[in-house]
Motif scaffolding. Structure first.
Motif, short mmCIF file in Angstrom:
data_model
loop_
_atom_site.label_atom_id
_atom_site.label_comp_id
_atom_site.label_asym_id
_atom_site.label_seq_id
_atom_site.Cartn_x
_atom_site.Cartn_y
_atom_site.Cartn_z
N UNK A 224 -5.65 -1.22 -17.67
CA UNK A 224 -4.42 -1.46 -16.93
C UNK A 224 -3.63 -2.58 -17.61
N UNK A 225 -2.31 -2.57 -17.41
CA UNK A 225 -1.47 -3.66 -17.89
C UNK A 225 -1.29 -4.68 -16.77
N UNK A 226 -0.82 -5.86 -17.14
CA UNK A 226 -0.56 -6.87 -16.12
C UNK A 226 0.52 -6.40 -15.15
N UNK A 227 1.47 -5.61 -15.66
CA UNK A 227 2.53 -5.08 -14.80
C UNK A 227 1.96 -4.11 -13.78
N UNK A 228 1.01 -3.28 -14.19
CA UNK A 228 0.39 -2.34 -13.26
C UNK A 228 -0.40 -3.07 -12.18
N UNK A 229 -1.08 -4.12 -12.56
CA UNK A 229 -1.83 -4.90 -11.58
C UNK A 229 -0.87 -5.58 -10.61
N UNK A 230 0.25 -6.10 -11.12
CA UNK A 230 1.24 -6.71 -10.24
C UNK A 230 1.76 -5.71 -9.22
N UNK A 231 1.93 -4.47 -9.64
CA UNK A 231 2.38 -3.42 -8.72
C UNK A 231 1.31 -3.14 -7.66
N UNK A 232 0.05 -3.17 -8.07
CA UNK A 232 -1.04 -2.98 -7.12
C UNK A 232 -1.07 -4.11 -6.09
N UNK A 233 -0.82 -5.34 -6.56
CA UNK A 233 -0.76 -6.48 -5.65
C UNK A 233 0.38 -6.30 -4.66
N UNK A 234 1.52 -5.80 -5.15
CA UNK A 234 2.66 -5.56 -4.25
C UNK A 234 2.28 -4.57 -3.16
N UNK A 235 1.37 -3.64 -3.47
CA UNK A 235 0.92 -2.65 -2.50
C UNK A 235 -0.18 -3.18 -1.58
N UNK A 241 -13.37 -3.12 -6.76
CA UNK A 241 -14.82 -2.92 -6.69
C UNK A 241 -15.11 -1.61 -7.41
N UNK A 242 -16.07 -1.64 -8.32
CA UNK A 242 -16.40 -0.49 -9.16
C UNK A 242 -15.12 0.21 -9.63
N UNK A 243 -14.14 -0.58 -10.05
CA UNK A 243 -12.91 -0.04 -10.60
C UNK A 243 -11.89 0.44 -9.60
N UNK A 244 -12.17 0.29 -8.30
CA UNK A 244 -11.27 0.81 -7.26
C UNK A 244 -10.62 -0.36 -6.52
N UNK A 245 -9.28 -0.38 -6.53
CA UNK A 245 -8.55 -1.49 -5.93
C UNK A 245 -8.43 -1.32 -4.42
N UNK A 246 -8.75 -2.42 -3.70
CA UNK A 246 -8.75 -2.39 -2.24
C UNK A 246 -7.81 -3.44 -1.68
N UNK A 247 -7.40 -3.23 -0.42
CA UNK A 247 -6.60 -4.23 0.28
C UNK A 247 -7.52 -5.11 1.13
N UNK A 248 -6.94 -5.96 1.96
CA UNK A 248 -7.73 -6.93 2.73
C UNK A 248 -8.65 -6.28 3.75
N UNK A 249 -8.41 -5.01 4.06
CA UNK A 249 -9.27 -4.28 5.00
C UNK A 249 -10.25 -3.34 4.32
N UNK A 250 -10.31 -3.41 2.99
CA UNK A 250 -11.25 -2.58 2.25
C UNK A 250 -10.77 -1.16 2.00
N UNK A 251 -9.46 -0.92 2.20
CA UNK A 251 -8.90 0.42 1.97
C UNK A 251 -8.33 0.53 0.57
N UNK A 252 -8.37 1.74 0.01
CA UNK A 252 -7.80 2.00 -1.31
C UNK A 252 -6.28 1.81 -1.24
#
Length: 320
Positions: A224-235, A241-252
């Motif tokens: 991933x690029x830093x820009x892609x991670x920033x977009x994930x943070x915005x979401x 965890x094991x390559x899968x990005x989660x929010x504060x409730x553990x959801x994808x």
């Protein structure tokens, strides 16, 4: 406790802990019986006049561990001191605690499913030769590196297995594919499917978590690029965890990205009897809170500051 007893208990504690006097010697000095001295020392400790700190790097914070188990429902918690350390040293201290825990784990897992990354590589280095008799290790998410800097997935699995006189089964796939069709084709391959099946039936799991920023191992590895991670943070992403990005409730947070990720599903960790998460550092407080809150681990190995952040988060949720 009366004022006189309070002053006597402080004096007894000073003589016992700072002057290294025996209880008999303290009794002679204060003109008290040995029994009375013992009671005063016990009262001093119960009243909070005495604070004992074990400063060895492998010392654990047992009261914090107990609170974590009681408050969160974890089956076990291992907490190391954060005092005076940070960064690589704190990660090393936590990795050592994870290696110690894994060595003492009973029953011994016949098959250990592991993720990859800097923390787990550190755990593999801290494990002693012969830490267990015949544990087989299987990768639970893709880890074929796209550059030379972070190619530790295979090395980590092989090292843990060899030190346990077992075999390592590697997942011959990148962590994230650019196209869904490619990912589906790879998982449809008989050899890859066999590894994933082995991963879903592992006796225990050992994994860490990545922070959602430019220092993520998935960025370092070229997935991933830093820009892609920033977009994930915005979401709403707090980490992976094991390559899968989660929010504060553990959801994808990004189903499309998750569909292109190779490895076991998060629900497998939630259903596992033993899922050990190894997490340290202030930049991982949010993802550690999410993991514990959403039941993604049964055992947490962490540092004291992270443990307290989890406890504070639980208190806030309970009072809201």
């Amino acid at each position: 406790m009366s004022e006189i007893d309070e002053l006597l208990s402080i004096r007894a504690a000073e003589l016992y802990y700072e002057e290294n006097k025996t209880q008999d010697e303290i009794g002679s000095i204060l003109r008290l019986t040995r029994w009375k001295v013992g009671r005063l020392l016990a009262q001093a400790k119960a009243s909070g006049f005495i604070r004992i700190e074990i400063v060895h790097p492998r010392a654990r914070r047992l009261p914090v561990e107990r609170r974590l188990r009681e408050v969160t429902g974890l089956s076990d918690a291992i907490v190391v001191s954060s005092a005076g350390v940070s960064g690589d040293e704190l990660q090393s201290r936590t990795a050592q605690a994870a290696a110690d825990y894994l060595t003492s784990l009973r029953p011994i897992p016949r098959t250990l499913g592991i993720s990859w990354g800097r923390t787990l590589h550190e755990v593999s280095l801290h494990l002693k030769q012969g830490w267990a008799p015949g544990v087989n290790v299987v990768q639970i998410n893709g880890g074929v590196s796209l550059n030379k800097r972070a190619g530790t997935a295979a090395t980590t699995a092989v090292t843990i297995a060899q030190k346990a006189m077992g075999a390592a089964t590697l997942l011959p796939s990148p962590a994230i594919l650019e196209r869904l069709e490619t990912k589906q084709a790879i998982e449809g391959d008989r050899a890859v499917a066999a590894v994933l099946d082995m991963g879903t039936s592992a006796s225990a799991y050992l994994y860490s978590a990545g922070q959602a920023d430019e220092n993520s191992a998935l960025v370092d590895s070229g997935y991933l690029t830093t820009e892609q991670v920033s977009e994930l943070v915005r979401k709403g992403a707090v980490g992976d965890i094991v390559g899968r990005y989660i929010d504060s409730n553990g959801n994808i947070v990004d189903p499309a990205l998750d569909e292109r990720t190779v490895g076991i599903q998060l629900e497998q960790l939630r259903r596992a009897k033993t899922a050990i998460a190894v997490i340290a550092g202030s930049n991982k407080h949010a993802v550690a809170q999410a993991i514990v809150r959403s039941g993604l681990c049964t055992v947490l190995v962490t540092d004291e500051e992270t443990a307290n952040a989890i406890l504070n988060d639980h208190n806030r949720k309970g009072n809201s």
